[in-house]
Scaffold this motif. Structure first.
Motif, PDB file in Angstrom:
ATOM      1  N   UNK A  57      -6.893   3.699  -3.404  1.00 43.77           N
ATOM      2  CA  UNK A  57      -7.828   2.809  -2.932  1.00 43.77           C
ATOM      3  C   UNK A  57      -9.394   2.931  -2.984  1.00 43.77           C
ATOM      4  N   UNK A  58     -10.121   1.705  -3.286  1.00 45.54           N
ATOM      5  CA  UNK A  58     -11.595   1.982  -3.624  1.00 45.54           C
ATOM      6  C   UNK A  58     -12.360   2.588  -2.411  1.00 45.54           C
ATOM      7  N   UNK A  59     -12.276   3.489  -1.850  1.00 46.05           N
ATOM      8  CA  UNK A  59     -13.269   3.864  -0.755  1.00 46.05           C
ATOM      9  C   UNK A  59     -13.563   5.332  -1.099  1.00 46.05           C
ATOM     10  N   UNK A  60     -14.653   6.043  -0.529  1.00 49.05           N
ATOM     11  CA  UNK A  60     -15.197   7.309  -1.220  1.00 49.05           C
ATOM     12  C   UNK A  60     -15.081   8.448  -0.208  1.00 49.05           C
TER      13      UNK A  60
ATOM     14  N   UNK B 293       1.175 -14.566   0.841  1.00 49.77           N
ATOM     15  CA  UNK B 293      -0.272 -13.881   0.628  1.00 49.77           C
ATOM     16  C   UNK B 293      -0.540 -13.456  -0.710  1.00 49.77           C
ATOM     17  N   UNK B 294      -1.242 -14.029  -1.476  1.00 46.68           N
ATOM     18  CA  UNK B 294      -1.562 -13.883  -2.806  1.00 46.68           C
ATOM     19  C   UNK B 294      -3.284 -12.928  -2.989  1.00 46.68           C
ATOM     20  N   UNK B 295      -3.153 -11.650  -3.468  1.00 46.72           N
ATOM     21  CA  UNK B 295      -4.528 -11.019  -3.270  1.00 46.72           C
ATOM     22  C   UNK B 295      -4.821 -10.672  -4.682  1.00 46.72           C
ATOM     23  N   UNK B 296      -4.225 -11.319  -5.747  1.00 47.74           N
ATOM     24  CA  UNK B 296      -4.250 -10.969  -7.252  1.00 47.74           C
ATOM     25  C   UNK B 296      -5.703 -11.075  -7.586  1.00 47.74           C
TER      26      UNK B 296
ATOM     27  N   UNK C 110      10.629   3.977  -1.418  1.00 46.58           N
ATOM     28  CA  UNK C 110      10.292   2.860  -1.591  1.00 46.58           C
ATOM     29  C   UNK C 110      11.138   1.943  -1.060  1.00 46.58           C
ATOM     30  N   UNK C 111      11.107   0.682  -1.289  1.00 43.41           N
ATOM     31  CA  UNK C 111      12.294  -0.230  -0.969  1.00 43.41           C
ATOM     32  C   UNK C 111      11.900  -1.524  -0.028  1.00 43.41           C
ATOM     33  N   UNK C 112      10.688  -1.371   0.185  1.00 48.08           N
ATOM     34  CA  UNK C 112      10.439  -2.936   1.109  1.00 48.08           C
ATOM     35  C   UNK C 112      10.388  -3.903   0.400  1.00 48.08           C
ATOM     36  N   UNK C 113      10.499  -5.070   1.351  1.00 51.00           N
ATOM     37  CA  UNK C 113      10.448  -6.454   0.509  1.00 51.00           C
ATOM     38  C   UNK C 113       9.764  -6.662  -0.530  1.00 51.00           C
ATOM     39  N   UNK C 114       8.127  -6.362  -0.342  1.00 51.64           N
ATOM     40  CA  UNK C 114       7.146  -6.777  -0.957  1.00 51.64           C
ATOM     41  C   UNK C 114       6.658  -5.560  -1.868  1.00 51.64           C
ATOM     42  N   UNK C 115       7.577  -4.645  -1.827  1.00 54.70           N
ATOM     43  CA  UNK C 115       7.185  -3.321  -2.783  1.00 54.70           C
ATOM     44  C   UNK C 115       6.670  -2.257  -2.150  1.00 54.70           C
TER      45      UNK C 115
ATOM     46  N   UNK D  27      -7.208  -0.772  -9.475  1.00 53.47           N
ATOM     47  CA  UNK D  27      -7.056   0.615  -9.227  1.00 53.47           C
ATOM     48  C   UNK D  27      -5.621   1.064  -9.529  1.00 53.47           C
ATOM     49  N   UNK D  28      -4.606   0.270  -9.209  1.00 48.74           N
ATOM     50  CA  UNK D  28      -3.391   0.505  -9.143  1.00 48.74           C
ATOM     51  C   UNK D  28      -2.677  -0.821  -9.647  1.00 48.74           C
ATOM     52  N   UNK D  29      -1.755  -0.599 -10.736  1.00 42.69           N
ATOM     53  CA  UNK D  29      -1.105  -2.047 -10.939  1.00 42.69           C
ATOM     54  C   UNK D  29      -0.090  -2.508  -9.839  1.00 42.69           C
TER      55      UNK D  29
END
Ligand code: FRU
Length: 506
Positions: A315-318, A415-418, A237-242, A425-427
């Motif tokens: 991620x929510x794909x099948x 960018x806010x996708x909350x 990890x370690x990217x600026x937005x997680x 599906x993941x915190x």
């Protein structure tokens, strides 16, 4: 198998990207072996054909003539007794240095990491080595080199992702390879015997996680008589937005060593979902002629994996998991005193983008305006402005909202996708907003260009100076767009254009 083959037709499933590459089914991660040969762009990729989560890695394969339409090919590389096939690159061995081909029919040579699962399970640290394979039929069938591995392991746990290019300075192959917290450069005359040249990076750049997927290449500085070398390094990890992200260094390469004076951390993309990206190998046309050169314009083209290890497996794909970014052309600009790596969609993409609406829009202070954004499923929104105080709100009629905010005081884009749909599906997907500092944007008019597919958004500010890529899973496709004026006076958005992007999967 975890996949229900009966349900929908492929490429019509919920969240299926319509103009981004995704495998027909099952799990995909990094792009690999990106090379142009005989009129065809090859895209190999990390692939697990048995499930929609990561598993024993193969190289999947697809080809394209224009980087827009893709054709699926059979799996190129399967695991063998040396291990799973991790990420790597491919070259056209135009001078037949390896002897695998002939001068008339040079081999495509793949250089990749072997990951020995048994070694890892046994608690050893030497389970990653480098191997090669070749193809004499333009990538359709592959033969592994019988003396693999070509680079062994001296006990370095993370030792992987070889990117090989032809070096004009020494007339030799150069490999960039990562070893945990740094880059190693290796050299070879025949792609089989390798010697170590140098190391870089233990003290430079971001080190929040392991270094992965290096790429080293030369670019002309636009509008100047200057060339610089660019080093891409993904870290996780370690990217600026997680989670996962890709940093870059601008510097020099003298045939043996990469050096840089850069002190700031730089990121190719500030969104959460552009990882492990590397570029197509380019052979200089003036040296090798039309046969082996990449394309008439000698473009340096980048593709990234549009996901993040933090939640990629959930991620929510099948039927399949994840997609690539659109192919982007990389250029280098000096803006103010900084060298900036620019990434912007290849121009061929315009062939599938069809304008539906174009007006200059004026929005008075303290007000909100709706624009005729429809349910195109896949769209482009584009305008030019000097205004830095606005918010774009993509909405649907089940109350999902995706917010893009440009804040002039803070010089940020957020960018806010909350509240954008399926998020729980993941915190790490659900929490937090993604922030991009834009402290070198300047005062001139700039372009905002947004590409929206069924489960992703890519934002390009000032033609790729600042970029954000993120996955989004709305409960229904966004079909409304409001623009809010957050500035002090009227704002003007010039040539505000809404376009439909055609599907590449018929
Ligand atoms: C990057 C990566 C590489 C590795 C591959 C394995 O996403 O971790 O370092 O080669 O994925 O699939």
């Amino acid at each position: 198998l975890m996949v229900d083959e009966s349900e929908n037709k492929y490429y019509q499933e919920p969240y299926r990207p319509q103009f981004h590459f995704s495998p027909k089914k099952m799990w995909m991660n990094d792009p690999n072996g990106m090379v142009y040969h005989k009129g065809v762009y090859h895209l190999f990729y990390q692939y697990y054909p048995e499930d929609i989560v990561w598993g024993p890695m193969h190289w999947g394969h697809a080809t394209s003539k224009d980087l827009v339409q893709w054709e699926h090919k059979p799996i190129a590389l399967y695991p063998d007794e040396n291990g799973l096939i991790f990420s790597g690159s491919a070259v056209v061995d135009f001078a037949n240095t390896s002897g695998f081909g002939t001068l008339d029919n040079p081999a495509l040579v793949a250089i990749f990491t072997y990951h020995l699962m048994e070694g890892e399970k046994a608690g050893r640290t030497d389970f990653q080595t480098q191997g090669i394979a070749y193809s004499l039929d333009n990538g359709d069938t592959w033969t592994k080199f019988e003396e693999n591995p070509v680079i062994g392991n001296n006990g370095i746990k993370d030792f992987r992702d070889p990117k090989v290019f032809w070096d004009d300075i020494n007339h030799a192959w150069v490999m960039s390879l990562v070893a945990g917290d740094h880059l190693q450069l290796w050299s070879s005359n025949d792609l089989k015997k390798w010697t170590k040249l140098s190391e870089f990076g233990k003290k430079q750049g971001a080190h929040g996680g392991v270094w992965e997927c290096p790429d080293l290449f030369k670019l002309k500085v636009e509008g100047a008589d200057e060339e610089k070398w660019v080093l891409l390094i993904s870290i996780n990890p370690g990217a600026p937005n997680g989670g996962s992200g890709t940093q870059y260094f601008i510097g020099d390469f003298d045939g043996a060593k990469f050096t840089t004076k850069q002190t700031r951390e730089k990121w190719i993309d500030w969104g959460t979902d552009n990882y492990a990206g590397v570029t197509y190998n380019v052979l200089p046309k003036d040296f090798y002629g039309d046969t082996y050169s990449n394309d008439p314009e000698q473009d340096r083209i980048f593709i990234g994996w549009m996901s993040n290890w933090a939640y990629a497996r959930e991620t929510p794909t099948k039927k399949w998991r994840s997609a690539m970014t659109v192919p982007r052309k990389l250029t280098l600009k000096k803006i103010g005193t900084e060298y900036e790596l620019i990434n912007y969609p290849v121009s061929n993409l315009n062939n599938i983008i069809h304008s539906e609406y174009k007006e200059t829009i004026q929005i008075p202070a303290d007000s909100i305006q709706s624009v005729p954004f429809k349910n195109y499923n896949q769209s482009q929104v584009k305008f030019r402005t000097t205004t830095k105080g606005f918010e774009l709100v993509f909405k649907n009629d089940v109350d999902d909202e995706l917010l893009l905010t440009m804040n002039s005081e803070k010089e940020t884009f957020v960018l806010d996708r909350r509240t954008s749909g399926k998020i729980d599906f993941h915190e790490d997907f659900a929490s937090g907003v993604q922030t991009m500092p834009m402290n070198n944007l300047g005062q001139a008019e700039f372009e905002v260009r947004i590409l929206m597919d069924a489960s992703s958004i890519e934002v390009f500010i000032n033609e790729g100076q600042y970029v954000m890529t993120a996955q989004v899973f709305p409960n229904k496709a966004f079909n409304m767009l409001d623009i809010e004026n957050n500035a002090s006076g009227t704002i003007i958005l010039n040539d505000f254009e809404i376009s439909k992007v055609a599907s590449i999967w018929q």
